[in-house]
Write a protein that holds these residues in place. Structure first.
Motif, PDB file in Angstrom:
ATOM      1  N   GLY A   1       0.833  -1.190   0.000  1.00 51.37           N
ATOM      2  CA  GLY A   1       0.000   0.000   0.000  1.00 51.37           C
ATOM      3  C   GLY A   1       0.861   1.230   0.000  1.00 51.37           C
ATOM      4  N   LEU A   2       0.593   2.164   0.937  1.00 48.59           N
ATOM      5  CA  LEU A   2       1.388   3.379   1.004  1.00 48.59           C
ATOM      6  C   LEU A   2       1.281   4.000   2.386  1.00 48.59           C
ATOM      7  N   THR A   3       2.185   4.940   2.651  1.00 54.48           N
ATOM      8  CA  THR A   3       2.119   5.743   3.860  1.00 54.48           C
ATOM      9  C   THR A   3       2.171   7.205   3.468  1.00 54.48           C
ATOM     10  N   VAL A   4       1.494   8.042   4.252  1.00 56.51           N
ATOM     11  CA  VAL A   4       1.484   9.479   4.006  1.00 56.51           C
ATOM     12  C   VAL A   4       1.940  10.179   5.278  1.00 56.51           C
TER      13      VAL A   4
ATOM     14  N   ARG B   1      -7.576  14.379   7.083  1.00 60.79           N
ATOM     15  CA  ARG B   1      -7.880  14.790   5.710  1.00 60.79           C
ATOM     16  C   ARG B   1      -7.532  13.659   4.731  1.00 60.79           C
ATOM     17  N   PHE B   2      -6.328  13.095   4.890  1.00 59.93           N
ATOM     18  CA  PHE B   2      -5.895  12.021   3.998  1.00 59.93           C
ATOM     19  C   PHE B   2      -6.578  10.697   4.334  1.00 59.93           C
ATOM     20  N   ALA B   3      -6.758  10.417   5.614  1.00 64.06           N
ATOM     21  CA  ALA B   3      -7.414   9.167   6.016  1.00 64.06           C
ATOM     22  C   ALA B   3      -8.834   9.091   5.460  1.00 64.06           C
ATOM     23  N   HIS B   4      -9.560  10.187   5.556  1.00 60.85           N
ATOM     24  CA  HIS B   4     -10.928  10.221   5.031  1.00 60.85           C
ATOM     25  C   HIS B   4     -10.943  10.135   3.510  1.00 60.85           C
ATOM     26  N   TRP B   5      -9.959  10.774   2.856  1.00 59.28           N
ATOM     27  CA  TRP B   5      -9.872  10.663   1.402  1.00 59.28           C
ATOM     28  C   TRP B   5      -9.656   9.208   1.000  1.00 59.28           C
ATOM     29  N   LEU B   6      -8.763   8.517   1.682  1.00 52.22           N
ATOM     30  CA  LEU B   6      -8.466   7.117   1.353  1.00 52.22           C
ATOM     31  C   LEU B   6      -9.710   6.244   1.480  1.00 52.22           C
TER      32      LEU B   6
ATOM     33  N   VAL C   1      -6.985   1.253   6.613  1.00 54.73           N
ATOM     34  CA  VAL C   1      -6.377   2.566   6.821  1.00 54.73           C
ATOM     35  C   VAL C   1      -6.178   2.730   8.316  1.00 54.73           C
ATOM     36  N   ARG C   2      -4.989   3.203   8.680  1.00 53.43           N
ATOM     37  CA  ARG C   2      -4.696   3.402  10.100  1.00 53.43           C
ATOM     38  C   ARG C   2      -4.132   4.799  10.319  1.00 53.43           C
ATOM     39  N   PHE C   3      -4.676   5.471  11.343  1.00 52.26           N
ATOM     40  CA  PHE C   3      -4.117   6.755  11.750  1.00 52.26           C
ATOM     41  C   PHE C   3      -4.311   6.919  13.250  1.00 52.26           C
ATOM     42  N   GLY C   4      -3.233   7.237  13.951  1.00 50.79           N
ATOM     43  CA  GLY C   4      -3.306   7.373  15.395  1.00 50.79           C
ATOM     44  C   GLY C   4      -3.719   6.072  16.040  1.00 50.79           C
ATOM     45  N   ASP C   5      -4.726   6.126  16.877  1.00 51.12           N
ATOM     46  CA  ASP C   5      -5.173   4.925  17.581  1.00 51.12           C
ATOM     47  C   ASP C   5      -6.448   4.330  16.988  1.00 51.12           C
ATOM     48  N   LEU C   6      -6.763   4.716  15.737  1.00 48.00           N
ATOM     49  CA  LEU C   6      -7.950   4.181  15.068  1.00 48.00           C
ATOM     50  C   LEU C   6      -7.582   3.554  13.735  1.00 48.00           C
TER      51      LEU C   6
ATOM     52  N   GLU D   1      -3.225   0.029   3.577  1.00 48.72           N
ATOM     53  CA  GLU D   1      -2.858  -1.290   3.076  1.00 48.72           C
ATOM     54  C   GLU D   1      -3.898  -1.765   2.077  1.00 48.72           C
ATOM     55  N   VAL D   2      -3.438  -2.421   1.028  1.00 51.24           N
ATOM     56  CA  VAL D   2      -4.344  -2.936   0.012  1.00 51.24           C
ATOM     57  C   VAL D   2      -4.491  -4.449   0.170  1.00 51.24           C
TER      58      VAL D   2
END
Length: 286
Positions: A222-225, A235-240, A252-257, A283-284
């Motif tokens: 996948g990728l990381t931003v 902003r990016f997590a919601h876009w993904l 999709v993971r960001f912070g503790d979610l 992750e795909v």
């Protein structure tokens, strides 16, 4: 009396048919997977909006184009309300006279070629460019600002979408946390390296130079931003998540979610790797 008897027979047969269908569904529930009904995405941020996956992806692209152009959140609200009214957030290949696209822009009126306008990024950019030229648009009602750009025969129609657009804008500009939830089937059209490449390409197209060197591919995973603060991260997590349906995205993971397909919900991270506010990880499916 004869008519009543016929009606009674028909009613009885109808009831038998309905009962039979219910029994059949109950018996097969464990062996077949019934199609999911209703919207695929729910956005909860000072209200709630439900959209299908195509509408959600288009809304996220409209917001991304606005953010990378440095437009304030209110501009995103106006753009989304306009696209709601003009196309229901669908990238239409036809409309009134020669109107096409999310904003139903007309090639004959100088908005661009049909091919250009059918690109959501291009059409959103053209809308923001026109809105920016409207003096005092920031203080106008949503419908008045939209009308100054669109010059519609129904100038007050945009206002009815203002509340929904504010909900979407709050989430897609990163002001809300864990606000975009989309249910995605676990049988994606693309996987692995192909999915990772498509995901990164789509992200770069929407965010352009605003993304810079923040995103990097993780081979087939996948990728990381890299992000500077939680607002940018969401902003990016919601876009993904908004684009998950067409990109083979699994998590999709960001912070503790983290968000996972096909459940489509943001849940606390449970594997001990929570708390990273410096990057969004996507992750795909393999």
């Amino acid at each position: 009396m004869r008519t009543r008897s016929i009606v009674g027979v028909i009613t009885a047969l109808t009831l038998v048919g309905v009962v039979g269908v219910i029994v059949l569904i109950n018996n097969l529930a464990g062996t077949i997977k019934l199609p999911q009904l209703g919207p695929e995405c729910t956005v909860s941020a000072e209200g709630e909006v439900t959209l299908d996956s195509a509408q959600m992806a288009n809304a996220a692209t409209i917001a991304a184009v606005g953010v990378r152009r440095g437009m304030p959140e209110q501009a995103v609200v106006v753009a989304l309300a306009t696209a709601f009214q003009e196309s229901e957030l669908e990238n239409l290949d036809g409309g009134d006279r020669d109107s096409v696209g999310l904003f139903q822009q007309r090639p004959s009126q100088g908005w661009g070629t049909v091919e250009q306008i059918m690109d959501p990024r291009y059409s959103a950019g053209k809308f923001y460019t026109a809105l920016k030229k409207v003096k005092g648009w920031e203080k106008m009602r949503v419908t008045d600002a939209a009308q100054r750009v669109q010059r519609s025969a129904y100038p007050n129609a945009y206002e009815k979408w203002a509340d929904e657009s504010r909900v979407l804008a709050a989430a897609l500009t990163g002001r809300a946390t864990g606000a975009v939830e989309c249910v995605v089937p676990d049988t994606p059209a693309i996987r692995g390296a192909e999915a990772a490449t498509a995901l990164l390409s789509s992200l770069q197209l929407d965010w352009g130079r605003k993304l810079g060197g923040q995103a990097r591919s993780a081979e087939t995973a996948g990728l990381t931003v890299a992000v500077a603060d939680p607002s940018v991260g969401w902003r990016f997590a919601h876009w993904l998540v908004s684009h998950a349906s067409g990109t083979g995205l699994e998590r999709v993971r960001f912070g503790d979610l983290e968000w996972r397909a096909p459940e489509g919900k943001w849940q606390p991270v449970t594997d001990g790797s929570a708390g990273d506010q410096a990057q969004v990880v996507a992750e795909v499916f393999h």
